[in-house]
Design a protein around this motif. Structure first.
Motif, PDB file in Angstrom:
ATOM      1  N   TRP A 286       0.843  -1.186   0.000  1.00 44.55           N
ATOM      2  CA  TRP A 286       0.000   0.000   0.000  1.00 44.55           C
ATOM      3  C   TRP A 286       0.884   1.244   0.000  1.00 44.55           C
ATOM      4  O   TRP A 286       1.820   1.362   0.783  1.00 44.55           O
ATOM      5  CB  TRP A 286      -0.907   0.009   1.228  1.00 44.55           C
ATOM      6  CG  TRP A 286      -1.811   1.189   1.287  1.00 44.55           C
ATOM      7  CD1 TRP A 286      -3.014   1.350   0.654  1.00 44.55           C
ATOM      8  CD2 TRP A 286      -1.593   2.389   2.028  1.00 44.55           C
ATOM      9  NE1 TRP A 286      -3.536   2.575   0.953  1.00 44.55           N
ATOM     10  CE2 TRP A 286      -2.691   3.235   1.788  1.00 44.55           C
ATOM     11  CE3 TRP A 286      -0.565   2.834   2.851  1.00 44.55           C
ATOM     12  CZ2 TRP A 286      -2.800   4.498   2.359  1.00 44.55           C
ATOM     13  CZ3 TRP A 286      -0.668   4.092   3.410  1.00 44.55           C
ATOM     14  CH2 TRP A 286      -1.778   4.909   3.174  1.00 44.55           C
ATOM     15  N   ASN A 287       0.584   2.160  -0.903  1.00 41.13           N
ATOM     16  CA  ASN A 287       1.313   3.413  -1.047  1.00 41.13           C
ATOM     17  C   ASN A 287       0.345   4.550  -0.752  1.00 41.13           C
ATOM     18  O   ASN A 287      -0.784   4.548  -1.244  1.00 41.13           O
ATOM     19  CB  ASN A 287       1.856   3.505  -2.483  1.00 41.13           C
ATOM     20  CG  ASN A 287       2.613   4.770  -2.742  1.00 41.13           C
ATOM     21  OD1 ASN A 287       2.032   5.843  -2.790  1.00 41.13           O
ATOM     22  ND2 ASN A 287       3.911   4.633  -2.952  1.00 41.13           N
ATOM     23  N   GLN A 288       0.768   5.548   0.010  1.00 38.60           N
ATOM     24  CA  GLN A 288      -0.108   6.644   0.414  1.00 38.60           C
ATOM     25  C   GLN A 288      -0.677   7.399  -0.780  1.00 38.60           C
ATOM     26  O   GLN A 288      -1.812   7.843  -0.752  1.00 38.60           O
ATOM     27  CB  GLN A 288       0.645   7.604   1.332  1.00 38.60           C
ATOM     28  CG  GLN A 288      -0.243   8.670   1.916  1.00 38.60           C
ATOM     29  CD  GLN A 288       0.443   9.448   3.009  1.00 38.60           C
ATOM     30  OE1 GLN A 288       1.535   9.126   3.434  1.00 38.60           O
ATOM     31  NE2 GLN A 288      -0.206  10.492   3.471  1.00 38.60           N
ATOM     32  N   LYS A 289       0.085   7.532  -1.855  1.00 34.81           N
ATOM     33  CA  LYS A 289      -0.388   8.285  -3.020  1.00 34.81           C
ATOM     34  C   LYS A 289      -1.197   7.437  -3.990  1.00 34.81           C
ATOM     35  O   LYS A 289      -2.102   7.929  -4.643  1.00 34.81           O
ATOM     36  CB  LYS A 289       0.799   8.894  -3.761  1.00 34.81           C
ATOM     37  CG  LYS A 289       1.504   9.948  -2.951  1.00 34.81           C
ATOM     38  CD  LYS A 289       2.604  10.598  -3.732  1.00 34.81           C
ATOM     39  CE  LYS A 289       3.342  11.530  -2.803  1.00 34.81           C
ATOM     40  NZ  LYS A 289       3.655  12.774  -3.346  1.00 34.81           N
ATOM     41  N   LYS A 290      -0.878   6.144  -4.107  1.00 36.73           N
ATOM     42  CA  LYS A 290      -1.512   5.309  -5.130  1.00 36.73           C
ATOM     43  C   LYS A 290      -2.425   4.224  -4.577  1.00 36.73           C
ATOM     44  O   LYS A 290      -3.052   3.510  -5.329  1.00 36.73           O
ATOM     45  CB  LYS A 290      -0.435   4.662  -5.998  1.00 36.73           C
ATOM     46  CG  LYS A 290       0.367   5.674  -6.763  1.00 36.73           C
ATOM     47  CD  LYS A 290       1.005   5.021  -7.937  1.00 36.73           C
ATOM     48  CE  LYS A 290       1.666   6.069  -8.780  1.00 36.73           C
ATOM     49  NZ  LYS A 290       1.309   5.990 -10.163  1.00 36.73           N
ATOM     50  N   GLY A 291      -2.481   4.059  -3.257  1.00 38.81           N
ATOM     51  CA  GLY A 291      -3.279   2.976  -2.691  1.00 38.81           C
ATOM     52  C   GLY A 291      -2.543   1.646  -2.833  1.00 38.81           C
ATOM     53  O   GLY A 291      -1.315   1.601  -2.759  1.00 38.81           O
ATOM     54  N   VAL A 292      -3.277   0.580  -3.088  1.00 39.41           N
ATOM     55  CA  VAL A 292      -2.664  -0.738  -3.254  1.00 39.41           C
ATOM     56  C   VAL A 292      -2.003  -0.792  -4.625  1.00 39.41           C
ATOM     57  O   VAL A 292      -2.649  -0.592  -5.645  1.00 39.41           O
ATOM     58  CB  VAL A 292      -3.701  -1.868  -3.105  1.00 39.41           C
ATOM     59  CG1 VAL A 292      -3.076  -3.226  -3.396  1.00 39.41           C
ATOM     60  CG2 VAL A 292      -4.295  -1.859  -1.698  1.00 39.41           C
ATOM     61  N   THR A 293      -0.694  -1.043  -4.630  1.00 39.33           N
ATOM     62  CA  THR A 293       0.047  -1.070  -5.894  1.00 39.33           C
ATOM     63  C   THR A 293       0.349  -2.483  -6.362  1.00 39.33           C
ATOM     64  O   THR A 293       0.626  -2.692  -7.540  1.00 39.33           O
ATOM     65  CB  THR A 293       1.371  -0.296  -5.776  1.00 39.33           C
ATOM     66  OG1 THR A 293       2.152  -0.855  -4.728  1.00 39.33           O
ATOM     67  CG2 THR A 293       1.110   1.181  -5.508  1.00 39.33           C
TER      68      THR A 293
END
Length: 119
Positions: free
Chosen positions: A92-99
């Motif tokens: 999970w990435n703060q800018k992209k959500g689940v990557t």
């Protein structure tokens, strides 16, 4: 000649370092662990060429290695739902959500995440 070589090596190191940092910021993130408990929500979509695509959307509670909880939304573009009761590691990435996500075995789960998922 020596200064030119040192400068060139320094530039190459900076480029690779910058790319690694960019990769971590853009695509990296925190790993969370979930267990598939339902079949998700099925939707039919079309790609840019007009081809039909089946998408299953999920909203599950995940736990990081410290046992911290997070509600995670992600989709799987497959012809069938994800395997029920399977364990997944999601990034999970703060800018992209689940990557990204990948299936893991129960014995590969961090202890605190496994304890929370077993409840």
């Amino acid at each position: 000649m020596k200064k030119l070589l040192i400068g060139l090596v320094l530039v190459v190191v900076l480029i690779f370092g910058g790319l690694k940092i960019a990769e971590t910021v853009v695509m990296g993130g925190t790993d969370y662990y979930v267990q598939i408990t339902d079949d998700g929500t099925k939707t039919l979509e079309q790609d840019d060429s007009g081809n039909a695509i089946t998408k299953y959307s999920y909203q599950l509670i995940g736990y990081d290695k410290e046992g911290q909880e997070k509600v995670l939304d992600f989709s799987a573009f497959k012809d069938r739902p994800l395997k029920r009761d399977a364990y997944l590691k999601l990034t999970w990435n703060q800018k992209k959500g689940v990557t990204s996500y990948e299936e893991v075995q129960k014995n590969d789960l961090p202890q605190k995440a496994e304890t929370k998922l077993s409840k």
